[in-house]
Write a protein that holds these residues in place. Structure first.
Motif, PDB file in Angstrom:
ATOM      1  N   CYS A 137       0.823  -1.224   0.000  1.00 37.30           N
ATOM      2  CA  CYS A 137       0.000   0.000   0.000  1.00 37.30           C
ATOM      3  C   CYS A 137       0.853   1.269   0.000  1.00 37.30           C
ATOM      4  O   CYS A 137       0.619   2.193   0.782  1.00 37.30           O
ATOM      5  CB  CYS A 137      -0.955  -0.003   1.201  1.00 37.30           C
ATOM      6  SG  CYS A 137      -2.175  -1.332   1.154  1.00 37.30           S
ATOM      7  N   VAL A 138       1.856   1.312  -0.874  1.00 42.09           N
ATOM      8  CA  VAL A 138       2.735   2.481  -0.911  1.00 42.09           C
ATOM      9  C   VAL A 138       2.149   3.546  -1.832  1.00 42.09           C
ATOM     10  O   VAL A 138       1.406   3.258  -2.775  1.00 42.09           O
ATOM     11  CB  VAL A 138       4.158   2.106  -1.371  1.00 42.09           C
ATOM     12  CG1 VAL A 138       4.768   1.075  -0.430  1.00 42.09           C
ATOM     13  CG2 VAL A 138       4.169   1.596  -2.797  1.00 42.09           C
ATOM     14  N   SER A 139       2.485   4.794  -1.570  1.00 42.28           N
ATOM     15  CA  SER A 139       2.047   5.901  -2.419  1.00 42.28           C
ATOM     16  C   SER A 139       2.930   5.975  -3.661  1.00 42.28           C
ATOM     17  O   SER A 139       4.039   5.423  -3.697  1.00 42.28           O
ATOM     18  CB  SER A 139       2.144   7.208  -1.647  1.00 42.28           C
ATOM     19  OG  SER A 139       3.508   7.531  -1.399  1.00 42.28           O
ATOM     20  N   GLU A 140       2.450   6.689  -4.666  1.00 45.21           N
ATOM     21  CA  GLU A 140       3.279   6.889  -5.852  1.00 45.21           C
ATOM     22  C   GLU A 140       4.549   7.662  -5.511  1.00 45.21           C
ATOM     23  O   GLU A 140       5.612   7.403  -6.079  1.00 45.21           O
ATOM     24  CB  GLU A 140       2.477   7.608  -6.937  1.00 45.21           C
ATOM     25  CG  GLU A 140       1.391   6.759  -7.556  1.00 45.21           C
ATOM     26  CD  GLU A 140       0.707   7.427  -8.726  1.00 45.21           C
ATOM     27  OE1 GLU A 140       1.400   8.099  -9.521  1.00 45.21           O
ATOM     28  OE2 GLU A 140      -0.527   7.298  -8.844  1.00 45.21           O
ATOM     29  N   ASP A 141       4.456   8.601  -4.592  1.00 41.52           N
ATOM     30  CA  ASP A 141       5.632   9.391  -4.205  1.00 41.52           C
ATOM     31  C   ASP A 141       6.708   8.512  -3.577  1.00 41.52           C
ATOM     32  O   ASP A 141       7.905   8.812  -3.705  1.00 41.52           O
ATOM     33  CB  ASP A 141       5.230  10.489  -3.220  1.00 41.52           C
ATOM     34  CG  ASP A 141       4.434  11.607  -3.875  1.00 41.52           C
ATOM     35  OD1 ASP A 141       4.478  11.703  -5.119  1.00 41.52           O
ATOM     36  OD2 ASP A 141       3.767  12.363  -3.155  1.00 41.52           O
ATOM     37  N   ALA A 142       6.296   7.442  -2.894  1.00 40.00           N
ATOM     38  CA  ALA A 142       7.250   6.573  -2.207  1.00 40.00           C
ATOM     39  C   ALA A 142       7.636   5.353  -3.032  1.00 40.00           C
ATOM     40  O   ALA A 142       8.528   4.591  -2.641  1.00 40.00           O
ATOM     41  CB  ALA A 142       6.674   6.114  -0.867  1.00 40.00           C
ATOM     42  N   ALA A 143       6.995   5.166  -4.168  1.00 43.91           N
ATOM     43  CA  ALA A 143       7.135   3.915  -4.915  1.00 43.91           C
ATOM     44  C   ALA A 143       8.578   3.617  -5.315  1.00 43.91           C
ATOM     45  O   ALA A 143       9.052   2.483  -5.196  1.00 43.91           O
ATOM     46  CB  ALA A 143       6.242   3.951  -6.146  1.00 43.91           C
ATOM     47  N   MET A 144       9.302   4.631  -5.793  1.00 45.45           N
ATOM     48  CA  MET A 144      10.642   4.368  -6.324  1.00 45.45           C
ATOM     49  C   MET A 144      11.621   3.903  -5.260  1.00 45.45           C
ATOM     50  O   MET A 144      12.622   3.249  -5.579  1.00 45.45           O
ATOM     51  CB  MET A 144      11.169   5.616  -7.029  1.00 45.45           C
ATOM     52  CG  MET A 144      10.327   6.050  -8.222  1.00 45.45           C
ATOM     53  SD  MET A 144      10.067   4.762  -9.452  1.00 45.45           S
ATOM     54  CE  MET A 144      11.701   4.627 -10.138  1.00 45.45           C
ATOM     55  N   SER A 145      11.356   4.210  -4.007  1.00 42.91           N
ATOM     56  CA  SER A 145      12.251   3.756  -2.940  1.00 42.91           C
ATOM     57  C   SER A 145      12.155   2.255  -2.715  1.00 42.91           C
ATOM     58  O   SER A 145      12.985   1.679  -1.992  1.00 42.91           O
ATOM     59  CB  SER A 145      11.937   4.493  -1.631  1.00 42.91           C
ATOM     60  OG  SER A 145      10.647   4.140  -1.152  1.00 42.91           O
ATOM     61  N   SER A 225       2.969   1.395  -7.016  1.00 45.79           N
ATOM     62  CA  SER A 225       1.971   1.808  -6.034  1.00 45.79           C
ATOM     63  C   SER A 225       0.674   1.025  -6.211  1.00 45.79           C
ATOM     64  O   SER A 225       0.123   0.467  -5.244  1.00 45.79           O
ATOM     65  CB  SER A 225       1.703   3.309  -6.160  1.00 45.79           C
ATOM     66  OG  SER A 225       0.632   3.712  -5.327  1.00 45.79           O
ATOM     67  N   TYR A 226       0.185   0.959  -7.442  1.00 48.61           N
ATOM     68  CA  TYR A 226      -1.098   0.317  -7.715  1.00 48.61           C
ATOM     69  C   TYR A 226      -1.077  -1.154  -7.309  1.00 48.61           C
ATOM     70  O   TYR A 226      -1.959  -1.623  -6.579  1.00 48.61           O
ATOM     71  CB  TYR A 226      -1.423   0.456  -9.194  1.00 48.61           C
ATOM     72  CG  TYR A 226      -2.789  -0.057  -9.590  1.00 48.61           C
ATOM     73  CD1 TYR A 226      -3.904   0.769  -9.524  1.00 48.61           C
ATOM     74  CD2 TYR A 226      -2.960  -1.360 -10.043  1.00 48.61           C
ATOM     75  CE1 TYR A 226      -5.167   0.307  -9.892  1.00 48.61           C
ATOM     76  CE2 TYR A 226      -4.215  -1.835 -10.405  1.00 48.61           C
ATOM     77  CZ  TYR A 226      -5.311  -0.998 -10.329  1.00 48.61           C
ATOM     78  OH  TYR A 226      -6.558  -1.470 -10.675  1.00 48.61           O
TER      79      TYR A 226
END
Length: 282
Positions: A137-145, A225-226
């Motif tokens: 359940c990660v956000s798009e802003d956090a996805a790349m990490s 994220s999705y």
């Protein structure tokens, strides 16, 4: 940094490609390219190594899939606007998610078996996202990490079984050898913009696919994220992000694979794969 696994099927060892294209053995540093080794901390540790201090691997060993311990082989369908158009499909409003059997996973240059009774086996060059840190359940802003890096994937597909046999797509996607992955995992820092990568697929020397990740409908951030809202993504898991136009299904008339052919595919910065197609045998 290019990370890989080499050796006989089921007995691969972790390795790193040095600046001269020589494989260096990582067995003294990590047990395999899985788990904590793929985390942000694990990748950072590997970056501190001097590749020339590691044992050189002689010859040209077989390359296996560049990750081990995968729990989820996730694929995204119809994620290129121009590919959706060639198949006559509408543009998806949300990512189309399906799972590829873990038994489909194989090395980048392993043979691809045309399944028994198959008449519509097809090719699909795809950008694969490799997860490094668990994503839930990660956000798009956090996805790349949560992304360790990227690799080339051939999402080999049996179109009759996928489309004409009822039910979900999975039955046409999960056959043995239908998931060549590699040749290596390229760490995320070496690919500053995964949405601007040229990609191609040749069959018997004829260019079939010539596309770019620029035409993806849903980008890497969105997909990580999705998917993480439906499936917990673990280190070593893969999201194969869809294919550009030029698949056999989209040709007029359609063209499909048969035993004795050669697929050659690649993505800019991520390397290339070559597979021979072979007939099914008991």
């Amino acid at each position: 940094m290019k990370l890989l696994r080499y050796g006989h099927t089921g007995h691969e060892r972790p390795g790193m490609l040095d600046a001269d294209g020589i494989i260096r053995d990582l067995s003294s540093v990590i047990p395999d390219l899985s788990g904590a080794a793929l985390s942000a901390a694990g990748i950072a540790k590997l970056k501190t190594l001097d590749p020339t201090s590691l044992p050189k691997v002689e010859g040209r060993p077989r390359l296996g899939p560049p990750v081990a311990g995968m729990k989820n082989f996730v694929c995204i369908g119809l994620n290129y606007a121009d590919h959706a158009a060639e198949t006559g499909s509408p543009i998806p409003k949300e990512p189309i998610v399906f799972l590829k059997s873990l038994g489909a996973l194989c090395g980048p240059d392993d043979d691809v078996t045309i399944p028994k009774d198959s008449v519509k086996t097809d090719w699909e060059v795809e950008l694969a996202i490799i997860i490094g840190d668990t994503a839930r359940c990660v956000s798009e802003d956090a996805a790349m990490s949560h992304v360790a890096g990227y690799a080339v994937c051939n999402d080999v597909s049996e179109r009759e079984w996928q489309i004409e046999r009822g039910g979900t797509w999975d039955k046409g996607k999960g056959c043995d050898s239908f998931g060549p992955l590699g040749p290596w995992l390229v760490t995320a820092d070496e690919i500053p913009d995964p949405q601007d990568l040229a990609m191609f697929c040749d069959v018997d020397g004829m260019r079939m696919q010539d596309g770019s990740t620029r035409t993806m409908i849903f980008g890497v951030k969105k997909l990580v994220s999705y998917v993480s809202h439906f499936i917990t993504l673990h280190p070593g898991d893969v999201i194969s992000t869809g294919t550009p136009p030029g698949v056999g299904l989209g040709k007029k008339p359609p063209v499909f694979l048969r035993a004795g052919q050669v697929m050659h595919l690649g993505i800019a910065g991520l390397g290339e794969q070559t597979q021979n197609t072979v007939a099914y045998s008991e």
